[in-house]
Design an enzyme around this catalytic site. Structure first.
Site, PDB file in Angstrom:
ATOM      1  N   GLY A 117      27.512 -35.690 -49.004  1.00 41.78           N
ATOM      2  CA  GLY A 117      26.220 -35.227 -48.512  1.00 41.78           C
ATOM      3  C   GLY A 117      26.199 -35.208 -46.993  1.00 41.78           C
ATOM      4  O   GLY A 117      27.044 -35.821 -46.332  1.00 41.78           O
ATOM      5  N   CYS A 118      25.222 -34.517 -46.432  1.00 42.87           N
ATOM      6  CA  CYS A 118      25.148 -34.375 -44.973  1.00 42.87           C
ATOM      7  C   CYS A 118      24.788 -35.702 -44.294  1.00 42.87           C
ATOM      8  O   CYS A 118      25.480 -36.151 -43.377  1.00 42.87           O
ATOM      9  CB  CYS A 118      24.163 -33.278 -44.592  1.00 42.87           C
ATOM     10  N   TYR A 119      23.713 -36.346 -44.755  1.00 45.94           N
ATOM     11  CA  TYR A 119      23.334 -37.628 -44.170  1.00 45.94           C
ATOM     12  C   TYR A 119      24.448 -38.658 -44.363  1.00 45.94           C
ATOM     13  O   TYR A 119      24.758 -39.446 -43.465  1.00 45.94           O
ATOM     14  CB  TYR A 119      22.046 -38.160 -44.808  1.00 45.94           C
ATOM     15  N   SER A 120      25.047 -38.650 -45.541  1.00 48.20           N
ATOM     16  CA  SER A 120      26.069 -39.662 -45.807  1.00 48.20           C
ATOM     17  C   SER A 120      27.342 -39.419 -45.000  1.00 48.20           C
ATOM     18  O   SER A 120      28.016 -40.372 -44.605  1.00 48.20           O
ATOM     19  CB  SER A 120      26.382 -39.730 -47.303  1.00 48.20           C
TER      20      SER A 120
END
Length: 304
Positions: A117-120
């Site tokens: 994921g992007c945030y992760s």
């Protein structure tokens, strides 16, 4: 190297699928398998496309991604899943090549790769080198703040913003059940879920994630990050002390780059780790193309 590999994007008309398709169009080492609009949800047509592909990229909701993976179970087709469905599944390789020694080789040989994921991607990129080095304890109680462009919310949110139905930025996931936290914990080597405060900005794309720490060890943190990403094609670490008056979440838009910084005031024991990327690039479609290139034995930056 697989020449002219056949690639099927299941869900190619979604935000991530379209971005991946755009990055692959025109390449002479990739042939895209595409279904006509009236057959994109036809089970038989999709099964035939999976069977014909060397690699299929799943740009689907979680349940649909699990169903697609089940369809491909008996096929030689290799998969990249852009959904959340398989990110902490031990039978899938996590598609962050910069995670650590051996990760790129694991992706190269994998039949199943789960795109981060992007945030992760931001949080793990900051945390993993530091938990490995003992500079952040695996049992640390952490807080993470992030803000993303509205394209990270998919078609419905994009329409909401572009039609003017939403007039400003907002914070969400206040119940602390954000879908990226399991992978942040797993690959960041954290025993406890961080408090995560994500926000959507009133702009299309770009992301910044920041992790505050009570520590005076900024120089050691900087050294650990710099050593971990030395020679990386897509991850850079800014020199210590290069804080700007305004940190810009859109600074790396339309690229596959990820930039890390150590900010704050170490003298007073207040340090802020910061990561910037394009949530549609290294945070989604760019990462998928990078993983595809690795899996096919092609130049890692092709199309990026």
């Amino acid at each position: 190297m697989e020449m002219n590999a056949k690639v099927f994007i299941d869900g190619e008309v979604g935000t991530t699928g379209l971005q991946i398709r755009d990055r692959l169009l025109g390449r002479n080492d990739i042939s895209l398998i595409s279904l006509p609009a009236d057959r994109r949800k036809d089970a038989s047509a999709r099964a035939d496309a999976f069977a014909a592909a060397d690699v299929a990229i799943l740009c689907l909701p979680d349940d649909a991604a699990r169903e697609a993976a089940a369809i491909c179970e008996a096929l030689p087709t290799r998969l990249i899943d852009a959904s959340t469905a398989h990110r902490v599944n031990p039978n899938w390789v996590f598609g962050f090549p910069e995670l650590g020694a051996g990760q790129r080789a694991a992706i190269a040989g994998a039949k199943r790769v789960s795109n981060p994921g992007c945030y992760s991607t931001c949080a793990i990129a900051l945390l993993r080198p530091l938990t490995d080095a003992g500079l952040v304890g695996t049992d640390a109680d952490l807080s993470i703040f992030g803000i993303s462009g509205y394209t990270g919310g998919g078609k419905a949110m994009i329409a909401e913003f572009e039609k003017g139905e939403t007039n400003g930025s907002f914070v969400y996931a206040t119940t602390q059940h954000h879908k990226h936290m399991p992978e942040v914990m797993h690959y960041g080597n954290l025993a406890h879920a961080p408090i995560f405060v994500p926000a959507v900005g009133h702009y299309a794309q770009g992301m910044i994630v920041q992790i505050p720490l009570h520590t005076s060890r900024a120089v050691e943190i900087q050294a650990a990050l710099t050593a971990h990403y030395a020679g990386s094609q897509f991850v850079t670490v800014r020199p210590l002390g290069q804080a700007q008056a305004r940190e810009n979440p859109q600074a790396l838009n339309n690229s596959n780059m990820l930039e890390l910084s150590v900010l704050g005031d170490a003298a007073s024991g207040r340090v802020v780790l910061s990561a910037v990327l394009d949530n549609l690039g290294k945070g989604a479609s760019g990462a998928a193309v990078q993983n595809l290139n690795i899996m096919l034995g092609l130049e890692e930056g092709a199309g990026l």
